[in-house]
Write an enzyme that holds these catalytic residues in place. Structure first.
Site, PDB file in Angstrom:
ATOM      1  N   ASN A  23     -10.502  -0.021   0.593  1.00 22.04           N
ATOM      2  CA  ASN A  23      -9.037   0.164   0.515  1.00 22.04           C
ATOM      3  C   ASN A  23      -8.648  -0.628  -0.884  1.00 22.04           C
ATOM      4  O   ASN A  23      -8.618  -1.639  -1.098  1.00 22.04           O
ATOM      5  CB  ASN A  23      -8.407  -0.521   1.724  1.00 22.04           C
TER       6      ASN A  23
ATOM      7  N   HIS B 290      -2.934   6.970   2.823  1.00 25.92           N
ATOM      8  CA  HIS B 290      -3.202   5.784   2.273  1.00 25.92           C
ATOM      9  C   HIS B 290      -4.676   5.561   2.708  1.00 25.92           C
ATOM     10  O   HIS B 290      -4.910   5.584   3.862  1.00 25.92           O
ATOM     11  CB  HIS B 290      -2.399   4.722   2.216  1.00 25.92           C
TER      12      HIS B 290
ATOM     13  N   CYS C 145       0.859  -1.226  -0.017  1.00 25.88           N
ATOM     14  CA  CYS C 145      -0.157  -0.052  -0.001  1.00 25.88           C
ATOM     15  C   CYS C 145       0.920   1.283  -0.016  1.00 25.88           C
ATOM     16  O   CYS C 145       0.317   2.485  -0.154  1.00 25.88           O
ATOM     17  CB  CYS C 145      -0.881  -0.073   1.178  1.00 25.88           C
TER      18      CYS C 145
END
Length: 357
Positions: free
Chosen positions: A293, A263, A121
């Site tokens: 996500n 993020h 990520c």
């Protein structure tokens, strides 16, 4: 402080000049998940802030999303010429070769440098640093950076803890050589890792470690696994530390930040990091509620969404921060340039949107 903290130099800077996002048309709402998992909409929203997530069709791959986002980013700057293509992803089309060369070819970018960045990520921030390095070294004058992930291909759909969190998508930026002081210049990077905790976020099967052992991997080892409580603690700590190191290297204070773009892990983590930094939550750019996500795609998708809604305006100061498996983390700063407003990433597919269970 992370082991690598650098500021801008006299070398050319990477300047943001194009931006776009793309998500596939398949939609999984909380209500759909409640039909197959022991959960409900209120439980999911309370813990994650997520209402829905987009997923690929059968046979659709990460490169398909990357190509679409890349094509739109290039169109936003009216060019089909770049010197390098970087794809940040945890879900490449194949273990070998990298996905970026295929993406470049499909975009008509013959013979350009093309490679993947694998930092989970944190991949987009690592990709920004890589692009900035290519430009500073004179290797490239223009770079297409794409963050793309299809987590639905690695997350067990029966995994209650993770199936509610992740979605698929891609976001892309075009970076050109420019001056460190001009709007859009990306700089003051802070990057770090801690491989001692690699087991906190992992897909155990598929790599050389598993393939070198006899026998077939279990169903569990074939899918994404995450130790949520430990990851939460590391994510908040590492992102806050990295953000502070980046601000310090630039001589900025927390109050100088107009927008914090983390993020998009889940809403609780984003708000916890903002609180730790002393930033008002309303300065935290979020769109996790609409897409979940999306891994390496989450920051460019959040930027595209914020730009489409005119939340970010020319001259605004942005702090980007990410955390991912590895463990990895990273942050950087930029002052927002004047860009054509992109479409909302999840509005692009609404006309043909389909729901799936």
């Amino acid at each position: 402080m992370s082991p690598l903290t650098v500021g801008p130099s006299a070398a050319p800077a990477a300047v943001l000049c194009g931006l776009a996002g793309w998500v596939p048309s398949g939609v999984v709402t909380n209500e759909h998940l409640a039909r197959r998992l022991d959960t409900d909409d209120a439980w999911i929203r309370t813990r994650t802030g997520i209402r829905r997530r987009h997923v690929v069709d059968p046979g659709q791959a990460t490169s398909d999303l990357a190509v679409e986002a890349g094509r739109r980013a290039l169109a936003s700057v009216a060019t089909d010429r770049v010197d390098a293509v970087i794809v940040a992803t945890t879900t490449p089309d194949h273990t070998c070769p990298a996905t970026a060369p295929a993406v470049a070819s499909r975009l008509g970018l013959a013979r350009v440098a093309a490679f993947d960045v694998g930092a989970v990520c944190t991949g987009f921030v690592y990709g920004l640093a890589s692009a900035a390095g290519l430009i500073a070294a004179g290797v490239a004058e223009r770079v297409l950076l794409i963050g793309a992930d299809t987590y639905s291909t690695i997350v067990d759909p029966l995994d209650r803890a993770n199936a509610i969190i992740f979605g698929d998508g891609a976001g892309a930026v075009v970076l050109r050589a420019g001056h460190p002081d001009e709007p859009g210049a990306v700089g003051h990077f802070d990057l770090g890792s801690d491989g001692a905790h690699e087991d906190l976020i992992v897909v155990a099967a598929g790599g050389s470690r598993q393939r070198s052992r006899p026998g077939e991997p279990s169903r569990q080892d074939r899918h994404f696994a995450m130790r949520g409580k430990e990851v939460y603690r590391h994510a908040v700590t590492r992102m806050a530390e990295s953000a502070r190191a980046t601000l310090s290297s630039a001589g900025w204070k927390t109050g100088d930040i107009d927008h914090f773009v983390p993020h998009q892990a889940n809403l609780r983590i984003l708000h916890s990091v903002a609180d730790d930094l002393g930033l008002p939550r309303e300065r935290c750019v979020t769109h996790v509620e609409s897409v979940g996500n999306t891994g390496a795609a989450s920051i460019p998708l959040a930027l595209a969404d914020a730009a489409a809604g005119q939340l970010v305006r020319p001259g605004d100061r942005l702090l980007l921060t990410a955390f991912g498996g590895g463990l990895t983390w990273g942050s950087c700063l930029l002052t927002w340039p004047a860009l054509p407003a992109p479409a909302h990433p999840y509005d692009l597919c609404d006309q043909g949107e389909r729901t799936t269970s």
